[in-house]
Write an enzyme that holds these catalytic residues in place. Structure first.
Site, PDB file in Angstrom:
ATOM      1  N   CYS A  87      -0.463   4.099   2.326  1.00  0.00           N
ATOM      2  CA  CYS A  87      -0.201   3.902   3.563  1.00  0.00           C
ATOM      3  C   CYS A  87       1.258   4.056   3.838  1.00  0.00           C
ATOM      4  CB  CYS A  87      -0.780   2.522   4.097  1.00  0.00           C
ATOM      5  SG  CYS A  87      -2.028   1.682   3.478  1.00  0.00           S
ATOM      6  N   ASP A  88       2.126   3.501   3.219  1.00  0.00           N
ATOM      7  CA  ASP A  88       3.566   3.433   3.664  1.00  0.00           C
ATOM      8  C   ASP A  88       4.697   4.211   2.877  1.00  0.00           C
ATOM      9  OD1 ASP A  88       2.758   1.429   5.317  1.00  0.00           O
ATOM     10  OD2 ASP A  88       3.065  -0.236   4.116  1.00  0.00           O
ATOM     11  N   CYS A 112       0.784  -1.295  -0.014  1.00  0.00           N
ATOM     12  CA  CYS A 112       0.061  -0.057   0.039  1.00  0.00           C
ATOM     13  C   CYS A 112       0.799   1.224  -0.074  1.00  0.00           C
ATOM     14  CB  CYS A 112      -1.008  -0.082   1.213  1.00  0.00           C
ATOM     15  SG  CYS A 112      -2.093   1.719   1.357  1.00  0.00           S
TER      16      CYS A 112
END
Ligand code: NAP
Length: 315
Positions: A139-140, A136
Protein backbone atom coordinates in the site's frame (compact mmCIF):
# COMPACT_ATOMS: atom_id res chain seq x y z
CA UNK A 1 -35.80 -22.13 2.47
CA UNK A 2 -33.21 -19.59 1.42
CA UNK A 3 -33.66 -15.95 0.54
CA UNK A 4 -31.30 -13.00 0.40
CA UNK A 5 -30.96 -12.94 4.16
CA UNK A 6 -31.58 -16.57 5.09
CA UNK A 7 -28.88 -18.73 3.58
CA UNK A 8 -27.52 -22.25 3.87
CA UNK A 9 -23.88 -21.19 4.17
CA UNK A 10 -22.68 -17.80 5.37
CA UNK A 11 -18.96 -17.13 5.11
CA UNK A 12 -17.45 -14.37 7.21
CA UNK A 13 -14.34 -13.01 5.48
CA UNK A 14 -13.12 -12.94 1.88
CA UNK A 15 -9.46 -13.95 2.00
CA UNK A 16 -8.08 -17.18 0.51
CA UNK A 17 -9.89 -19.30 3.14
CA UNK A 18 -13.26 -17.58 2.70
CA UNK A 19 -13.20 -17.50 -1.08
CA UNK A 20 -12.07 -21.15 -1.33
CA UNK A 21 -14.87 -22.12 1.05
CA UNK A 22 -17.24 -20.12 -1.19
CA UNK A 23 -16.01 -21.96 -4.30
CA UNK A 24 -16.57 -25.38 -2.71
CA UNK A 25 -19.93 -24.47 -1.16
CA UNK A 26 -21.06 -22.94 -4.47
CA UNK A 27 -20.10 -26.07 -6.40
CA UNK A 28 -22.14 -28.06 -3.85
CA UNK A 29 -25.05 -25.85 -4.95
CA UNK A 30 -25.44 -24.27 -1.52
CA UNK A 31 -25.48 -20.69 -2.89
CA UNK A 32 -23.10 -19.38 -0.21
CA UNK A 33 -22.98 -15.72 0.75
CA UNK A 34 -19.62 -14.17 1.63
CA UNK A 35 -19.43 -11.05 3.79
CA UNK A 36 -16.15 -9.45 2.80
CA UNK A 37 -15.35 -7.50 5.96
CA UNK A 38 -12.68 -4.84 5.51
CA UNK A 39 -10.49 -6.45 2.88
CA UNK A 40 -11.56 -8.37 -0.19
CA UNK A 41 -8.79 -10.90 -0.79
CA UNK A 42 -7.62 -10.67 2.83
CA UNK A 43 -4.02 -9.99 3.73
CA UNK A 44 -2.91 -11.78 0.56
CA UNK A 45 -4.40 -8.92 -1.46
CA UNK A 46 -1.96 -6.55 0.24
CA UNK A 47 1.02 -8.66 -0.80
CA UNK A 48 2.72 -7.46 -3.96
CA UNK A 49 3.73 -10.84 -5.35
CA UNK A 50 2.93 -14.32 -4.08
CA UNK A 51 5.58 -16.77 -5.18
CA UNK A 52 4.52 -19.87 -3.28
CA UNK A 53 0.94 -20.46 -4.39
CA UNK A 54 1.04 -23.50 -6.69
CA UNK A 55 0.11 -23.03 -10.33
CA UNK A 56 1.85 -19.68 -10.78
CA UNK A 57 5.49 -20.46 -11.60
CA UNK A 58 6.27 -16.77 -12.18
CA UNK A 59 4.39 -15.65 -9.05
CA UNK A 60 1.07 -13.82 -8.99
CA UNK A 61 -0.02 -10.42 -7.66
CA UNK A 62 -1.81 -10.74 -4.31
CA UNK A 63 -4.73 -8.55 -5.38
CA UNK A 64 -4.92 -10.39 -8.71
CA UNK A 65 -5.07 -13.77 -6.95
CA UNK A 66 -7.87 -12.48 -4.70
CA UNK A 67 -9.84 -11.33 -7.77
CA UNK A 68 -9.35 -14.71 -9.43
CA UNK A 69 -10.58 -16.50 -6.29
CA UNK A 70 -13.64 -14.24 -6.19
CA UNK A 71 -14.42 -14.65 -9.89
CA UNK A 72 -14.16 -18.43 -9.68
CA UNK A 73 -16.44 -18.61 -6.61
CA UNK A 74 -18.99 -16.26 -8.22
CA UNK A 75 -18.89 -18.25 -11.46
CA UNK A 76 -20.36 -21.20 -9.55
CA UNK A 77 -23.00 -19.14 -7.73
CA UNK A 78 -21.40 -17.60 -4.62
CA UNK A 79 -22.64 -14.12 -3.70
CA UNK A 80 -20.01 -11.71 -2.39
CA UNK A 81 -21.40 -8.87 -0.27
CA UNK A 82 -19.31 -5.84 0.72
CA UNK A 83 -20.62 -6.00 4.25
CA UNK A 84 -19.10 -6.18 7.71
CA UNK A 85 -20.35 -8.62 10.35
CA UNK A 86 -20.13 -7.40 13.93
CA UNK A 87 -22.24 -9.68 16.09
CA UNK A 88 -23.14 -13.37 16.08
CA UNK A 89 -25.78 -15.40 17.88
CA UNK A 90 -25.07 -19.13 17.87
CA UNK A 91 -27.66 -19.98 20.54
CA UNK A 92 -30.05 -21.64 18.05
CA UNK A 93 -30.35 -22.38 14.35
CA UNK A 94 -30.63 -20.65 12.02
CA UNK A 95 -27.64 -18.79 13.44
CA UNK A 96 -27.92 -15.02 13.37
CA UNK A 97 -25.21 -12.65 12.15
CA UNK A 98 -25.69 -8.91 12.47
CA UNK A 99 -23.84 -6.92 9.83
CA UNK A 100 -23.71 -3.28 8.75
CA UNK A 101 -26.56 -3.86 6.28
CA UNK A 102 -28.78 -5.78 8.74
CA UNK A 103 -29.30 -9.35 9.92
CA UNK A 104 -28.45 -12.60 8.14
CA UNK A 105 -29.69 -16.04 9.17
CA UNK A 106 -27.63 -19.08 8.28
CA UNK A 107 -27.94 -22.84 8.60
CA UNK A 108 -24.16 -23.06 8.77
CA UNK A 109 -21.35 -20.55 9.14
CA UNK A 110 -17.73 -20.62 8.05
CA UNK A 111 -15.53 -18.12 9.89
CA UNK A 112 -12.58 -16.90 7.86
CA UNK A 113 -12.01 -13.50 9.42
CA UNK A 114 -8.21 -13.72 9.18
CA UNK A 115 -5.69 -11.80 11.22
CA UNK A 116 -4.36 -8.23 11.57
CA UNK A 117 -0.86 -6.87 12.07
CA UNK A 118 0.48 -6.62 15.61
CA UNK A 119 1.47 -3.12 16.74
CA UNK A 120 4.83 -2.29 18.32
CA UNK A 121 3.13 -0.31 21.09
CA UNK A 122 5.77 2.39 21.36
CA UNK A 123 5.21 6.14 21.83
CA UNK A 124 4.60 7.93 18.53
CA UNK A 125 3.48 4.80 16.63
CA UNK A 126 -0.23 5.59 16.57
CA UNK A 127 0.23 9.34 15.97
CA UNK A 128 2.63 8.75 13.05
CA UNK A 129 0.70 5.93 11.35
CA UNK A 130 0.13 7.11 7.78
CA UNK A 131 2.82 9.76 8.36
CA UNK A 132 5.81 7.47 7.95
CA UNK A 133 4.67 4.49 10.02
CA UNK A 134 3.02 1.70 8.01
CA UNK A 135 1.99 -1.97 8.20
CA UNK A 136 1.64 -2.51 4.45
CA UNK A 137 4.50 -2.30 1.98
CA UNK A 138 2.29 -2.83 -1.07
CA UNK A 139 0.00 0.00 0.00
CA UNK A 140 2.62 2.53 1.09
CA UNK A 141 6.01 1.50 -0.36
CA UNK A 142 5.60 3.86 -3.29
CA UNK A 143 5.54 6.91 -0.95
CA UNK A 144 9.14 6.19 0.06
CA UNK A 145 10.81 6.68 -3.30
CA UNK A 146 14.51 7.49 -2.68
CA UNK A 147 13.87 7.69 1.07
CA UNK A 148 15.42 5.89 4.04
CA UNK A 149 13.22 3.14 5.45
CA UNK A 150 13.38 0.90 8.52
CA UNK A 151 11.63 -2.46 8.69
CA UNK A 152 11.14 -4.09 12.08
CA UNK A 153 10.79 -7.87 12.56
CA UNK A 154 12.78 -11.03 11.93
CA UNK A 155 10.23 -13.29 10.20
CA UNK A 156 9.35 -13.99 6.58
CA UNK A 157 7.10 -10.93 6.37
CA UNK A 158 9.86 -8.51 7.45
CA UNK A 159 12.31 -9.94 4.91
CA UNK A 160 9.84 -10.28 2.08
CA UNK A 161 8.33 -6.84 2.53
CA UNK A 162 11.75 -5.28 3.18
CA UNK A 163 12.99 -6.65 -0.14
CA UNK A 164 9.87 -5.30 -1.84
CA UNK A 165 10.48 -1.79 -0.45
CA UNK A 166 14.00 -1.76 -1.98
CA UNK A 167 12.22 -1.08 -5.29
CA UNK A 168 11.48 2.41 -4.02
CA UNK A 169 13.62 3.28 -1.01
CA UNK A 170 17.26 4.37 -1.14
CA UNK A 171 18.00 2.05 1.79
CA UNK A 172 16.10 -0.46 3.91
CA UNK A 173 17.43 -1.21 7.39
CA UNK A 174 15.97 -4.27 9.05
CA UNK A 175 15.94 -4.01 12.82
CA UNK A 176 15.46 -7.20 14.85
CA UNK A 177 15.31 -7.72 18.59
CA UNK A 178 17.39 -10.94 18.65
CA UNK A 179 20.60 -12.27 17.11
CA UNK A 180 18.78 -14.84 14.99
CA UNK A 181 16.04 -14.55 12.39
CA UNK A 182 12.92 -16.66 11.95
CA UNK A 183 12.74 -15.95 8.22
CA UNK A 184 13.38 -18.78 5.76
CA UNK A 185 16.88 -19.29 4.36
CA UNK A 186 16.06 -18.23 0.79
CA UNK A 187 14.61 -14.89 1.86
CA UNK A 188 17.51 -14.25 4.25
CA UNK A 189 20.05 -14.98 1.51
CA UNK A 190 18.26 -12.74 -0.99
CA UNK A 191 18.08 -9.89 1.52
CA UNK A 192 21.68 -10.21 2.68
CA UNK A 193 22.88 -10.08 -0.93
CA UNK A 194 20.79 -7.01 -1.74
CA UNK A 195 22.93 -3.84 -1.94
CA UNK A 196 20.19 -1.61 -0.44
CA UNK A 197 19.55 -3.77 2.64
CA UNK A 198 21.24 -3.24 6.01
CA UNK A 199 20.77 -5.13 9.26
CA UNK A 200 20.74 -4.13 12.92
CA UNK A 201 20.33 -6.97 15.43
CA UNK A 202 19.75 -7.26 19.17
CA UNK A 203 17.94 -3.93 19.03
CA UNK A 204 14.46 -2.71 19.88
CA UNK A 205 12.68 0.47 18.82
CA UNK A 206 11.58 2.42 21.89
CA UNK A 207 9.98 5.45 20.22
CA UNK A 208 8.89 6.78 16.83
CA UNK A 209 9.93 10.44 16.69
CA UNK A 210 8.41 13.27 14.62
CA UNK A 211 5.77 15.98 14.87
CA UNK A 212 3.78 15.85 11.62
CA UNK A 213 5.88 13.07 10.04
CA UNK A 214 8.34 10.44 11.17
CA UNK A 215 11.93 11.69 11.26
CA UNK A 216 13.77 9.26 13.53
CA UNK A 217 13.54 6.24 15.79
CA UNK A 218 14.90 5.82 19.28
CA UNK A 219 16.73 2.52 19.56
CA UNK A 220 18.05 0.44 22.41
CA UNK A 221 20.61 -2.36 22.11
CA UNK A 222 19.24 -5.16 24.30
CA UNK A 223 22.70 -6.63 24.95
CA UNK A 224 24.70 -3.50 25.83
CA UNK A 225 21.77 -1.31 26.92
CA UNK A 226 23.14 1.46 24.69
CA UNK A 227 20.54 3.94 23.43
CA UNK A 228 20.75 5.77 20.11
CA UNK A 229 18.77 7.70 17.53
CA UNK A 230 18.31 6.52 13.93
CA UNK A 231 17.16 8.94 11.26
CA UNK A 232 14.55 7.51 8.92
CA UNK A 233 11.63 8.59 6.73
CA UNK A 234 9.69 5.36 7.10
CA UNK A 235 9.01 2.57 9.58
CA UNK A 236 7.33 -0.60 8.36
CA UNK A 237 6.19 -2.91 11.15
CA UNK A 238 6.03 -6.66 10.44
CA UNK A 239 6.12 -8.34 13.82
CA UNK A 240 3.35 -10.87 13.45
CA UNK A 241 -0.40 -11.01 13.44
CA UNK A 242 -3.31 -11.38 15.81
CA UNK A 243 -6.50 -13.23 14.80
CA UNK A 244 -9.63 -11.17 14.05
CA UNK A 245 -11.84 -13.14 16.40
CA UNK A 246 -12.97 -10.60 19.04
CA UNK A 247 -16.56 -11.00 17.79
CA UNK A 248 -16.53 -14.66 18.84
CA UNK A 249 -15.18 -14.18 22.38
CA UNK A 250 -17.38 -16.15 24.77
CA UNK A 251 -19.33 -17.66 21.82
CA UNK A 252 -16.79 -20.21 20.59
CA UNK A 253 -13.88 -22.06 22.17
CA UNK A 254 -10.61 -20.25 21.54
CA UNK A 255 -6.96 -20.55 22.46
CA UNK A 256 -5.37 -18.10 24.90
CA UNK A 257 -4.04 -16.17 21.88
CA UNK A 258 -7.54 -15.82 20.41
CA UNK A 259 -7.33 -18.46 17.66
CA UNK A 260 -10.65 -20.31 17.19
CA UNK A 261 -10.25 -23.95 18.19
CA UNK A 262 -11.09 -26.38 15.39
CA UNK A 263 -10.65 -30.12 14.98
CA UNK A 264 -9.22 -31.79 11.89
CA UNK A 265 -12.56 -31.25 10.12
CA UNK A 266 -12.49 -27.49 10.77
CA UNK A 267 -15.39 -27.91 13.21
CA UNK A 268 -15.68 -25.51 16.13
CA UNK A 269 -17.46 -26.53 19.33
CA UNK A 270 -20.79 -25.37 17.83
CA UNK A 271 -22.40 -27.77 15.32
CA UNK A 272 -22.54 -26.27 11.84
CA UNK A 273 -20.00 -23.54 12.66
CA UNK A 274 -16.55 -23.92 11.10
CA UNK A 275 -13.41 -21.84 11.11
CA UNK A 276 -10.55 -21.77 8.60
CA UNK A 277 -7.49 -19.73 7.67
CA UNK A 278 -5.63 -17.43 10.03
CA UNK A 279 -8.55 -16.99 12.44
CA UNK A 280 -7.96 -20.63 13.38
CA UNK A 281 -4.36 -21.26 12.34
CA UNK A 282 -1.43 -20.06 14.44
CA UNK A 283 1.01 -22.42 12.68
CA UNK A 284 1.12 -22.21 8.88
CA UNK A 285 -0.62 -19.01 7.74
CA UNK A 286 0.07 -19.49 4.06
CA UNK A 287 -2.27 -18.66 1.20
CA UNK A 288 -2.27 -22.31 0.17
CA UNK A 289 -2.92 -23.67 3.67
CA UNK A 290 -5.68 -21.13 4.31
CA UNK A 291 -7.29 -22.00 0.97
CA UNK A 292 -7.05 -25.69 1.88
CA UNK A 293 -8.66 -25.13 5.27
CA UNK A 294 -11.46 -23.12 3.63
CA UNK A 295 -12.15 -25.94 1.16
CA UNK A 296 -12.18 -28.49 4.00
CA UNK A 297 -14.60 -26.36 6.04
CA UNK A 298 -16.99 -26.09 3.08
CA UNK A 299 -16.87 -29.84 2.41
CA UNK A 300 -17.67 -30.48 6.07
CA UNK A 301 -20.46 -27.87 6.07
CA UNK A 302 -21.95 -29.60 3.02
CA UNK A 303 -21.92 -32.95 4.83
CA UNK A 304 -23.45 -31.36 7.91
CA UNK A 305 -26.30 -29.76 5.94
CA UNK A 306 -26.94 -33.06 4.13
CA UNK A 307 -27.15 -34.89 7.45
CA UNK A 308 -29.51 -32.24 8.85
CA UNK A 309 -31.73 -32.57 5.78
CA UNK A 310 -31.75 -36.37 6.04
CA UNK A 311 -32.67 -36.08 9.72
CA UNK A 312 -35.60 -33.78 9.00
CA UNK A 313 -36.85 -36.09 6.17
CA UNK A 314 -36.66 -39.20 8.36
CA UNK A 315 -38.19 -37.38 11.32
P1 NAP B 1 6.43 -14.19 12.61
O1 NAP B 1 7.02 -15.33 11.87
O2 NAP B 1 5.63 -14.44 13.85
O3 NAP B 1 7.64 -13.21 12.97
C1 NAP B 1 7.43 -12.08 13.74
C2 NAP B 1 8.80 -11.43 13.98
O4 NAP B 1 8.58 -10.22 14.68
C3 NAP B 1 9.72 -12.30 14.82
O5 NAP B 1 11.01 -12.25 14.30
C4 NAP B 1 9.61 -11.66 16.20
O6 NAP B 1 10.81 -11.71 16.93
C5 NAP B 1 9.35 -10.20 15.86
N1 NAP B 1 8.59 -9.56 16.92
C6 NAP B 1 7.43 -9.95 17.49
N2 NAP B 1 7.00 -9.06 18.39
C7 NAP B 1 7.91 -8.06 18.41
C8 NAP B 1 8.03 -6.85 19.13
N3 NAP B 1 7.10 -6.46 20.02
N4 NAP B 1 9.10 -6.08 18.89
C9 NAP B 1 10.03 -6.43 17.98
N5 NAP B 1 9.98 -7.56 17.26
C10 NAP B 1 8.93 -8.37 17.47
O7 NAP B 1 5.46 -13.27 11.69
P2 NAP B 1 5.48 -13.02 10.11
O8 NAP B 1 6.83 -12.72 9.62
O9 NAP B 1 4.39 -12.04 9.88
O10 NAP B 1 5.04 -14.41 9.52
C11 NAP B 1 3.80 -15.00 9.93
C12 NAP B 1 3.63 -16.34 9.22
O11 NAP B 1 3.42 -16.11 7.84
C13 NAP B 1 4.82 -17.24 9.35
O12 NAP B 1 4.38 -18.57 9.47
C14 NAP B 1 5.55 -17.05 8.03
O13 NAP B 1 6.31 -18.17 7.65
C15 NAP B 1 4.38 -16.80 7.09
N6 NAP B 1 4.81 -15.99 5.93
C16 NAP B 1 5.35 -16.65 4.89
C17 NAP B 1 5.78 -15.95 3.80
C18 NAP B 1 6.38 -16.72 2.66
O14 NAP B 1 6.37 -17.94 2.70
N7 NAP B 1 6.89 -16.09 1.63
C19 NAP B 1 5.71 -14.56 3.75
C20 NAP B 1 5.17 -13.88 4.86
C21 NAP B 1 4.74 -14.63 5.95
P3 NAP B 1 11.36 -13.09 17.56
O15 NAP B 1 11.92 -13.85 16.41
O16 NAP B 1 12.38 -12.64 18.52
O17 NAP B 1 10.18 -13.74 18.20
Amino acid sequence: MTDNRHVKVLILGAGPAGLSAALYAARAELAPVVLTGMQLGGQAALTHTIENYPGFPEGVGGAQLGELFQKQAEHFGARVEFDMAHEVDFSHRPYKVTADSGEYFAESIIITTGASPVHLNVPGEVELTGRGVSYCATCDGWFFKDKKVVVVGGGDSAFEEGLFITRYASSVTLIHRRDEYRAGAILQKRAKEHPKMNFIMNTVITEAVGSDKLTALKLKNVVTGEESSFETDGLFIFIGHTPNTQMFQGKLEMSDLGYIKVNDKMETNIPGVYAAGEAADPHFRQVVTSAGMGAAAAIQATRYLESQEAESVHG
